[in-house]
Design an enzyme around this catalytic site. Sequence first.
Site, PDB file in Angstrom:
ATOM      1  N   GLU A  83       0.756  -1.166   0.175  1.00  0.00           N
ATOM      2  CA  GLU A  83      -0.031  -0.043   0.040  1.00  0.00           C
ATOM      3  C   GLU A  83       0.807   1.073  -0.055  1.00  0.00           C
ATOM      4  OE1 GLU A  83      -3.115  -0.446   2.923  1.00  0.00           O
ATOM      5  OE2 GLU A  83      -3.731  -2.332   1.929  1.00  0.00           O
ATOM      6  N   THR A  85       5.398   2.659  -0.554  1.00  0.00           N
ATOM      7  CA  THR A  85       6.503   2.893   0.568  1.00  0.00           C
ATOM      8  C   THR A  85       6.402   4.126   1.108  1.00  0.00           C
ATOM      9  OG1 THR A  85       7.690   3.613  -1.440  1.00  0.00           O
ATOM     10  CG2 THR A  85       7.781   1.084  -1.032  1.00  0.00           C
ATOM     11  N   PHE A 103       6.671  12.519  -8.830  1.00  0.00           N
ATOM     12  CA  PHE A 103       6.765  11.155  -9.055  1.00  0.00           C
ATOM     13  C   PHE A 103       7.515  10.947 -10.393  1.00  0.00           C
ATOM     14  CE2 PHE A 103       2.778  10.614  -6.543  1.00  0.00           C
ATOM     15  CZ  PHE A 103       3.221   9.437  -5.919  1.00  0.00           C
TER      16      PHE A 103
HETATM   17  C1  LIG Z   1       3.266  -8.647   2.076  1.00  0.00           C
HETATM   18  C2  LIG Z   1       2.793  -7.811   0.856  1.00  0.00           C
HETATM   19  C3  LIG Z   1       1.485  -7.979   0.611  1.00  0.00           C
HETATM   20  C4  LIG Z   1       0.915  -7.406  -0.702  1.00  0.00           C
HETATM   21  N1  LIG Z   1      -0.424  -7.530  -0.813  1.00  0.00           N
HETATM   22  C5  LIG Z   1      -0.687  -6.576  -1.955  1.00  0.00           C
HETATM   23  C6  LIG Z   1      -2.234  -6.834  -2.364  1.00  0.00           C
HETATM   24  O1  LIG Z   1      -2.993  -7.464  -1.743  1.00  0.00           O
HETATM   25  N2  LIG Z   1      -2.434  -6.251  -3.596  1.00  0.00           N
HETATM   26  C7  LIG Z   1      -1.804  -5.535  -4.278  1.00  0.00           C
HETATM   27  O2  LIG Z   1      -2.170  -5.214  -5.314  1.00  0.00           O
HETATM   28  N3  LIG Z   1      -0.353  -5.584  -4.049  1.00  0.00           N
HETATM   29  C8  LIG Z   1       0.131  -6.204  -2.987  1.00  0.00           C
HETATM   30  N4  LIG Z   1       1.538  -6.054  -2.602  1.00  0.00           N
HETATM   31  C9  LIG Z   1       2.365  -5.263  -3.712  1.00  0.00           C
HETATM   32  C10 LIG Z   1       2.758  -4.018  -3.234  1.00  0.00           C
HETATM   33  O3  LIG Z   1       1.597  -2.950  -3.483  1.00  0.00           O
HETATM   34  C11 LIG Z   1       4.098  -3.473  -4.027  1.00  0.00           C
HETATM   35  O4  LIG Z   1       4.895  -4.307  -3.681  1.00  0.00           O
HETATM   36  C12 LIG Z   1       4.269  -2.085  -3.623  1.00  0.00           C
HETATM   37  O5  LIG Z   1       3.496  -1.086  -4.134  1.00  0.00           O
HETATM   38  C13 LIG Z   1       5.731  -1.796  -4.157  1.00  0.00           C
HETATM   39  O6  LIG Z   1       5.516  -1.829  -5.589  1.00  0.00           O
HETATM   40  P1  LIG Z   1       6.790  -2.750  -6.318  1.00  0.00           P
HETATM   41  O7  LIG Z   1       6.976  -3.896  -5.232  1.00  0.00           O
HETATM   42  O8  LIG Z   1       6.443  -2.966  -7.481  1.00  0.00           O
HETATM   43  O9  LIG Z   1       8.234  -1.781  -5.978  1.00  0.00           O
HETATM   44  P2  LIG Z   1       8.426  -0.465  -6.984  1.00  0.00           P
HETATM   45  O10 LIG Z   1       7.303   0.275  -7.285  1.00  0.00           O
HETATM   46  O11 LIG Z   1       9.323  -0.756  -8.051  1.00  0.00           O
HETATM   47  O12 LIG Z   1       9.359   0.274  -5.787  1.00  0.00           O
HETATM   48  C14 LIG Z   1      10.806   0.101  -5.665  1.00  0.00           C
HETATM   49  C15 LIG Z   1      11.264   1.440  -4.986  1.00  0.00           C
HETATM   50  O13 LIG Z   1      11.068   2.520  -5.983  1.00  0.00           O
HETATM   51  C16 LIG Z   1      10.511   3.456  -5.320  1.00  0.00           C
HETATM   52  N5  LIG Z   1       9.587   3.958  -6.210  1.00  0.00           N
HETATM   53  C17 LIG Z   1       8.291   3.445  -6.744  1.00  0.00           C
HETATM   54  N6  LIG Z   1       7.728   4.254  -7.382  1.00  0.00           N
HETATM   55  C18 LIG Z   1       8.328   5.603  -7.385  1.00  0.00           C
HETATM   56  C19 LIG Z   1       8.319   6.769  -8.296  1.00  0.00           C
HETATM   57  N7  LIG Z   1       7.315   6.882  -9.294  1.00  0.00           N
HETATM   58  N8  LIG Z   1       9.260   7.679  -7.701  1.00  0.00           N
HETATM   59  C20 LIG Z   1      10.305   7.456  -6.841  1.00  0.00           C
HETATM   60  N9  LIG Z   1      10.351   6.429  -6.403  1.00  0.00           N
HETATM   61  C21 LIG Z   1       9.454   5.418  -6.622  1.00  0.00           C
HETATM   62  C22 LIG Z   1       9.615   2.840  -3.938  1.00  0.00           C
HETATM   63  O14 LIG Z   1       9.753   3.606  -3.077  1.00  0.00           O
HETATM   64  C23 LIG Z   1      10.792   1.670  -3.807  1.00  0.00           C
HETATM   65  O15 LIG Z   1      11.783   2.194  -2.743  1.00  0.00           O
HETATM   66  C24 LIG Z   1       1.981  -6.622  -1.485  1.00  0.00           C
HETATM   67  C25 LIG Z   1       3.173  -6.616  -1.211  1.00  0.00           C
HETATM   68  C26 LIG Z   1       3.662  -7.017   0.001  1.00  0.00           C
HETATM   69  C27 LIG Z   1       5.238  -6.927   0.340  1.00  0.00           C
END
Ligand SMILES: Cc1cc2nc3c(=O)[nH]c(=O)nc-3n(C[C@H](O)[C@H](O)[C@H](O)COP(=O)(O)OP(=O)(O)OC[C@H]3O[C@@H](n4cnc5c(N)ncnc54)[C@H](O)[C@@H]3O)c2cc1C
Length: 109
Positions: A83, A85, A103
């Site tokens: 939800e 970071t 962003f």
């Molecule tokens: C235990 C767990 C349960 C989850 N449950 C669900 C669920 O029920 N439903 C669902 O849909 N998802 C779920 N997720 C996924 C979760 O929402 C994503 O992992 C999270 O949104 C981060 O996205 P990502 O993993 O693609 O990382 P990324 O978005 O690639 O993030 C990697 C890094 O880049 C940074 N970053 C990302 N975007 C930007 C930006 N635009 N500008 C600057 N920095 C940025 C982030 O802060 C982070 O440090 C779950 C994750 C976990 C760990």
Amino acid sequence: MQYRRSRLLADITYMLCMQHRLSQLLDEGDYSMPRVAPTKMHYTERARAILADARDMLGGNGILLDHHVARHLCDIEAIDTYEGTATVQALIVGRDINGYTAFVPVSGH
Ligand SMILES: Cc1cc2nc3c(=O)[nH]c(=O)nc-3n(C[C@H](O)[C@H](O)[C@H](O)COP(=O)(O)OP(=O)(O)OC[C@H]3O[C@@H](n4cnc5c(N)ncnc54)[C@H](O)[C@@H]3O)c2cc1C
């Protein structure tokens, strides 16, 4: 050690106050993303710091799964990520305060 424990308790107490405020906003129907984002951001950042400190205070026991700190340490990493970071929450807050987005654009969107 006494000071560090006091700091942890003070931080946890402060975080409970933030939770209480969010409950009030929910009751008042003012539960928007920019309202919630600062709490999610600050809460997870502080919780990670608190748990790192608690883990440090317990030495080797802090990393053993026999104790709750290691489990909470793993949990908070998941909570910090899903939800949004702390970084993404900060971007939401910044957009609300400044009126423009910082962003990083995602290619293909
Ligand atoms: C235990 C767990 C349960 C989850 N449950 C669900 C669920 O029920 N439903 C669902 O849909 N998802 C779920 N997720 C996924 C979760 O929402 C994503 O992992 C999270 O949104 C981060 O996205 P990502 O993993 O693609 O990382 P990324 O978005 O690639 O993030 C990697 C890094 O880049 C940074 N970053 C990302 N975007 C930007 C930006 N635009 N500008 C600057 N920095 C940025 C982030 O802060 C982070 O440090 C779950 C994750 C976990 C760990």
